[in-house]
Design a protein around this motif. Sequence first.
Motif, short mmCIF file in Angstrom:
data_model
loop_
_atom_site.label_atom_id
_atom_site.label_comp_id
_atom_site.label_asym_id
_atom_site.label_seq_id
_atom_site.Cartn_x
_atom_site.Cartn_y
_atom_site.Cartn_z
N ILE A 203 0.86 -1.19 0.00
CA ILE A 203 0.00 0.00 0.00
C ILE A 203 0.89 1.24 0.00
CG2 ILE A 203 -1.74 1.34 1.25
CD1 ILE A 203 -2.83 -1.24 2.37
N THR A 204 0.65 2.11 -0.96
CA THR A 204 1.43 3.35 -1.05
C THR A 204 0.67 4.47 -0.35
OG1 THR A 204 2.59 2.76 -3.07
CG2 THR A 204 2.33 5.10 -2.64
N LEU A 205 1.37 5.20 0.50
CA LEU A 205 0.82 6.35 1.21
C LEU A 205 1.41 7.62 0.61
CD1 LEU A 205 1.24 5.05 4.89
CD2 LEU A 205 -0.75 4.76 3.39
N VAL A 206 0.54 8.53 0.19
CA VAL A 206 1.00 9.82 -0.37
C VAL A 206 0.39 10.93 0.48
CG1 VAL A 206 1.23 11.23 -2.44
CG2 VAL A 206 0.98 8.74 -2.67
N PRO A 207 1.07 11.32 1.56
CA PRO A 207 0.45 12.25 2.50
C PRO A 207 0.57 13.72 2.15
CG PRO A 207 2.55 11.51 3.36
CD PRO A 207 2.34 10.78 2.06
N ALA A 208 1.59 14.11 1.35
CA ALA A 208 1.81 15.55 1.26
C ALA A 208 2.64 15.94 0.05
CB ALA A 208 2.51 16.04 2.52
N SER A 209 2.23 17.05 -0.59
CA SER A 209 3.10 17.79 -1.49
C SER A 209 3.16 19.25 -1.04
CB SER A 209 2.59 17.71 -2.93
OG SER A 209 1.32 18.33 -3.05
N ARG A 210 2.38 19.58 -0.01
CA ARG A 210 2.40 20.90 0.61
C ARG A 210 2.62 20.71 2.11
NH1 ARG A 210 -2.56 21.06 -2.53
NH2 ARG A 210 -2.32 22.37 -4.38
N ARG A 211 3.29 21.70 2.72
CA ARG A 211 3.62 21.57 4.15
C ARG A 211 2.37 21.45 5.00
NH1 ARG A 211 8.12 21.90 6.76
NH2 ARG A 211 9.20 22.57 4.87
N GLN A 212 1.28 22.13 4.65
CA GLN A 212 0.06 22.05 5.46
C GLN A 212 -0.48 20.63 5.53
OE1 GLN A 212 -2.10 24.39 2.35
NE2 GLN A 212 -3.81 23.07 2.86
N GLU A 213 -0.21 19.83 4.47
CA GLU A 213 -0.74 18.46 4.44
C GLU A 213 -0.02 17.56 5.43
OE1 GLU A 213 -2.31 18.57 -0.19
OE2 GLU A 213 -0.21 18.10 0.25
N ILE A 214 1.22 17.90 5.76
CA ILE A 214 1.92 17.16 6.81
C ILE A 214 1.14 17.29 8.12
CG2 ILE A 214 4.00 17.14 8.25
CD1 ILE A 214 4.57 15.93 5.59
N ARG A 215 0.58 18.46 8.35
CA ARG A 215 -0.16 18.72 9.60
C ARG A 215 -1.57 18.15 9.55
NH1 ARG A 215 -1.37 24.72 12.23
NH2 ARG A 215 -2.65 23.98 13.98
N ALA A 269 7.19 3.32 -5.93
CA ALA A 269 6.17 3.23 -4.89
C ALA A 269 4.77 3.16 -5.49
CB ALA A 269 6.28 4.42 -3.95
N ILE A 270 4.53 3.90 -6.55
CA ILE A 270 3.21 3.90 -7.19
C ILE A 270 3.01 2.63 -8.01
CG2 ILE A 270 1.79 5.03 -8.94
CD1 ILE A 270 2.87 7.71 -7.90
N ALA A 271 3.98 2.31 -8.85
CA ALA A 271 3.81 1.17 -9.77
C ALA A 271 3.67 -0.16 -9.04
CB ALA A 271 4.99 1.12 -10.75
N ALA A 272 4.30 -0.30 -7.88
CA ALA A 272 4.31 -1.57 -7.17
C ALA A 272 3.07 -1.81 -6.33
CB ALA A 272 5.55 -1.63 -6.26
N ALA A 273 2.25 -0.80 -6.15
CA ALA A 273 1.20 -0.85 -5.13
C ALA A 273 -0.02 -1.67 -5.55
CB ALA A 273 0.77 0.56 -4.76
N ASP A 274 -0.64 -2.28 -4.55
CA ASP A 274 -1.96 -2.87 -4.72
C ASP A 274 -3.04 -1.83 -4.48
OD1 ASP A 274 -1.29 -5.82 -5.01
OD2 ASP A 274 -0.27 -5.34 -3.13
N LEU A 275 -2.70 -0.82 -3.70
CA LEU A 275 -3.64 0.24 -3.35
C LEU A 275 -2.84 1.47 -2.94
CD1 LEU A 275 -6.68 1.05 -2.55
CD2 LEU A 275 -6.00 0.43 -0.22
N ALA A 276 -3.40 2.65 -3.19
CA ALA A 276 -2.80 3.89 -2.69
C ALA A 276 -3.81 4.61 -1.81
CB ALA A 276 -2.37 4.79 -3.85
N ILE A 277 -3.34 5.15 -0.71
CA ILE A 277 -4.11 6.08 0.11
C ILE A 277 -3.41 7.42 -0.04
CG2 ILE A 277 -4.97 6.64 2.40
CD1 ILE A 277 -4.73 3.66 3.09
#
Length: 407
Positions: A203-215, A269-277
């Motif tokens: 499972i790939t986790l993509v939490p942030a491309s902006r600093r506010q998303e880290i928070r 990370a993207i190509a290998a995933a079964d699912l992304a959140i």
Amino acid sequence: MSQSRRQARVFIATGEVSGDLQGSMLVAALHQQARDRGWDLHIWGLGGDRMEQAGMELLGNTSGIGSVGLWESLPYVLPTLRHQRRVKNHLRQQPPDVVVLVDYLGPNLGIGQFLDRRFPHIPVVYYIAPQLWVWSPSSKPAKQLASLADEILAIFPAEAKFFRELGACVRWVGHPLLDRCDAMPSRQQARQRLGITEGQTAITLVPASRRQEIRYLLPTMFAAAQRLQAQQPQVQFWIPLSHPTYRQPIETAIEKYQLNARIASRQDAIAAADLAITKSGTVNLEIALANVPQVVIYRVSSVTAWIAKHILHFSIPYMSPTNLVEMKPIVPELLQDEATPENITQQANRILQNPARYQQILQDYAQMRQALGNPGVPQRAAKAIFHHLENIDSPNKQEAAWPRKPK
């Protein structure tokens, strides 16, 4: 005697991680066009490391400057104004032959309005217009953008239709991620490189491309990952870094939530995933084009959410570009208060444990991909920009007379 090589100057302005990625593909395509034509081309402007590596002189790095929401944008006001002043001074001293604005609505409208007052003869091309056609179709910025741009290079069919109806000159070129995803590794190659074993869930986790998303996104997303790990101990999480400054908070969060997680290259990370959140944004299309089902989440501060709902009456059909292309819920979206660890876990399990749901998403992806056009997008955009360069009679911009469309 041989003729001297023609020279041209192009200014490009963009911001945030996605703008830097798409801008870098355009910069590379422009240099290729220049080589094919035997031109000497100088590209300079605002962007990020990728654009600099592709051959652009960087006046200011804007890849880390970006936010969604009123409250969240406050820390970036002064850095943005400093970049604007630097750019305007440089434009006064060395006017370019063509200006290309990429996304980044507020700052780019400011640059466009400055050019309209000071250098109305410089052609302005808008590539990847902000999604005003979705979230603010009757707004003043939409009309300003249509008026300022000599040509809009649209990446979505609906975007092209919207700006044509506002009287803009529009050329639909398709979405540049088609070209990036053509170079993506296969699922087998990526899983082999990452050492993912047969039968292991990735499972790939993509939490942030902006600093506010880290928070606002990362804690919720990682809490959901913790729940999934408790339910499926064999799961392995992979996290791509959109910006180097996010490594430390992400590594700290991995330890805090005790996740079986590793940081990996974006494409693997993207190509290998079964699912992304994943956060909402351009990365959703990248994930879709890699045929990876996803759960999309979006959160801003409670202050911004209240203002958007009660004062601005903000309402859109979908948040994720994946759903916007076809205007239907291809992938689940969890917005603001709905984006809880419980709901994310539930949606993830619905996809992972339901083969029919999994296959339906892949079928919808195939239909969505057709609406994005064909590969070769940066090259088509570069040719359109060179069309403007070829119509400039004089290298002295104060004498040139490119006929701008009527205001």
